[in-house]
Design an enzyme around this catalytic site. Structure first.
Site, mmCIF file in Angstrom:
data_model
loop_
_atom_site.group_PDB
_atom_site.id
_atom_site.type_symbol
_atom_site.label_atom_id
_atom_site.label_comp_id
_atom_site.label_asym_id
_atom_site.label_seq_id
_atom_site.Cartn_x
_atom_site.Cartn_y
_atom_site.Cartn_z
ATOM 1 C CG PHE A 1 9.020 5.025 58.656
ATOM 2 C CD1 PHE A 1 7.886 4.502 58.054
ATOM 3 C CD2 PHE A 1 9.418 6.299 58.296
ATOM 4 C CE1 PHE A 1 7.169 5.230 57.114
ATOM 5 C CE2 PHE A 1 8.708 7.045 57.359
ATOM 6 C CZ PHE A 1 7.579 6.492 56.764
ATOM 7 C CG HIS A 2 11.187 5.245 64.626
ATOM 8 N ND1 HIS A 2 11.042 6.547 65.078
ATOM 9 C CD2 HIS A 2 11.992 5.319 63.535
ATOM 10 C CE1 HIS A 2 11.728 7.360 64.294
ATOM 11 N NE2 HIS A 2 12.305 6.644 63.349
ATOM 12 N N PRO A 3 9.406 0.572 64.577
ATOM 13 C CG PRO A 3 9.219 -1.240 63.096
ATOM 14 C CD PRO A 3 9.478 0.244 63.139
ATOM 15 C CG ASP B 1 6.080 2.640 64.770
ATOM 16 O OD1 ASP B 1 7.101 3.351 64.874
ATOM 17 O OD2 ASP B 1 5.557 2.362 63.681
ATOM 18 C CG HIS B 2 8.481 7.145 67.847
ATOM 19 N ND1 HIS B 2 9.816 6.941 67.595
ATOM 20 C CD2 HIS B 2 8.375 7.292 69.192
ATOM 21 C CE1 HIS B 2 10.489 6.970 68.725
ATOM 22 N NE2 HIS B 2 9.638 7.177 69.711
#
Length: 529
Positions: free
Chosen positions: A465-467, A291-292
């Site tokens: 919010f980038h899994p 994730d980011h």
């Protein structure tokens, strides 16, 4: 038991794309979405997306206590409505860097290099302003410039240039590096989610059935192959549906590995520990979580010029009327209007992305600082930390065991510290220094030790919010799907969402998820290799 040609699990960014393509080709499709319909007005008004995060239209995943975050959990909201992430995100349109996709191909995802995916990005896109070799103008996905731009967003872009970051008017062109305004997945001042674009074009067709609030219990497997889906509805009923052709899983970076594991597809020992019958031993299911991760820098403004208070009182009424009458003004903005991509480590391509918010922003666990100000939010573009998604129990209603391992490597914390230092320099550049009274966090002092900045990063770090990555594409023993997105060893089952990414793309993930959906449809319809 009712039968369909295809069953798509998850009506998110990729799921709506696949559904539209199949239905338009005349296939019978059942689309199952765990969330509610995308009928809440706050979903479709760009500026109100912040009201959707944390609402029933999102999953509020919570990790275990994370060592890299000083023992606190990470909260990871994800879309839980038709359109998925594209219905709840900040609408930023970023594809990532060319090298990201070439790296996928090098890791065993043959046919996913930049030259392979660029035509798909262009085909999907309907860009308001840009065309030529990098952009499409006739696709389903509407991409436009925001109709409103806050003065603090302009000040940030000028300050970034003063701090040495070049200006760009296209983060998705020949080079990503620079500071500028993001393009967004909006159309005529409204959100252009894949539900509002792709899915809307085929709604009402007799060969499409959409079931919302459908909780997936398991993918049914007979003689080793996927045959359909078992799901439950809010009335407590359990239903089964059969797929004559294939089942396509599009439940996202956290949801897809959960569904596979509940279906007996995953690490054998883990499934046995929960009493789940093994259908296929795939040790990579739920591994490779990425994730980011960002760490905000806060500046207090001298005057009351931020967005604080604009969501209430007479100002909110004014914004509402302006939007209703003209589809413009603050509510037509995605709020996160400006940002930058910067090479802070000398690698030859950006390793940090910055999102600028013209107000002070907190997190689920942490209130924003009081007063007027701005948030400069640097994040690590290509983290080296890896986490996992595992079942807590064999009960579908129980949350997963999520271990993000955020900031779990020295390389990641070093990159984030460089991003924080750059953000502090931008905050002190002339165009912002005229507006900013003081830095609130990490420190008002000009010179701060890296150890202090690292402690700040661990204290306030949050997801972007980038899994991704938990059903990785590839050929090796830890890969879950092959380059045509077929689950290894389970015929008639594919996964098509951000979970198949071998590594994170360098930027917001929605555009890449749409591209993955387009490619999956090509494979299913045999219109692409």
């Amino acid at each position: 038991m009712q039968g369909y040609d295809y069953i798509v699990i998850g009506g998110g960014s990729a799921g709506c794309v696949i559904t539209q393509r199949l239905v338009a080709a005349g296939k019978g499709v059942l689309l199952l979405e765990a969330g509610k319909p995308d009928n809440h007005p706050f979903i479709h008004i760009p500026g109100t997306f912040v009201r959707v995060i944390g609402s029933p239209r999102t999953w509020m995943y919570r990790s275990e206590d994370e060592p890299g975050l000083k023992g606190r959990p990470m909260h990871v909201p994800q879309g839980r409505t038709l359109g998925g992430g594209s219905s709840v995100n900040a609408m930023i349109y970023i594809r990532g860097q060319h090298a990201d996709y070439d790296h996928w191909a090098e890791q065993g995802a043959e046919g996913w290099g930049w030259e392979d995916v660029l035509p798909v990005f262009r085909r999907a896109e309907a860009n308001q302003r840009l065309a030529g070799p990098w952009h499409g103008t006739e696709g389903m996905l509407r991409v436009s410039d925001t109709r409103h731009r806050h003065p603090l967003s302009y000040a940030f872009i000028r300050a970034a240039q003063e701090a040495g970051v070049p200006y760009t008017d296209d983060f998705n062109g020949a080079r990503q590096e620079g500071a500028g305004f993001f393009q967004t997945t909006t159309m005529e001042g409204r959100r252009g989610s894949t539900a509002a674009t792709y899915l809307a074009s085929v709604r009402g067709r007799p060969n499409l059935t959409i079931r919302t609030e459908a909780t997936i219990e398991a993918i049914t497997v007979e003689n080793g192959a996927a045959t359909g889906v078992r799901f439950r509805t809010p009335d407590g009923g359990t239903h089964q549906a059969a797929a004559r052709e294939e089942v396509i899983l599009c439940a996202g970076g956290i949801g897809s590995p959960k569904v596979l594991q509940l279906s007996g597809i995953g690490p054998a020992a883990h499934l046995a520990g929960h009493g789940i019958d093994l259908r296929r031993d795939l040790p990579g299911v739920g591994e490779n979580y990425q994730d980011h991760i960002s760490a905000p820098v806060y500046g207090q403004t001298r005057e009351a010029v931020s967005l604080l208070g604009h969501d209430r009182g007479w100002r909110s009424i004014r914004h509402g009327l302006e939007y209703i009458l003209t589809r413009s003004g603050l509510l037509s903005s995605n709020i996160v209007e400006a940002g930058a991509f910067v090479d802070t480590g000398g690698a030859g391509r950006p390793d940090v992305q910055i999102h600028l918010t013209p107000t002070l922003v907190g997190d689920v666990h942490r209130a924003a600082p009081p007063g007027h100000g701005i948030t400069i939010n640097p994040c690590i573009l290509r983290p080296t930390s890896r986490g996992s998604v595992r079942l807590r129990s064999p009960r579908v209603e129980d949350p997963v065991v999520l271990r993000t391992n955020a900031l779990g490597t020295e390389e990641d914390i070093a990159t984030l510290v460089r991003g924080v230092k750059l953000s502090r320099r931008i905050l002190r550049a002339p165009s912002l220094a005229r507006i900013i009274e003081r830095e609130i966090l990490p420190s008002a002092a000009d010179e701060v030790a890296d150890e202090v900045l690292a402690d700040h990063a661990r204290t306030v770090a949050k997801t972007v919010f980038h899994p991704v990555g938990t059903c990785r594409m590839g050929r090796d023993g830890m890969a879950v799907v092959d380059p045509q997105l077929r689950v290894h060893g389970v015929p008639r089952l594919r996964v098509a969402d951000a979970s198949v990414m071998p590594t994170l793309v360098s930027g917001n993930t929605n555009a890449a998820a749409v591209m993955i959906g387009e490619r999956c449809a090509d494979f299913l319809l045999r219109t692409g290799s």
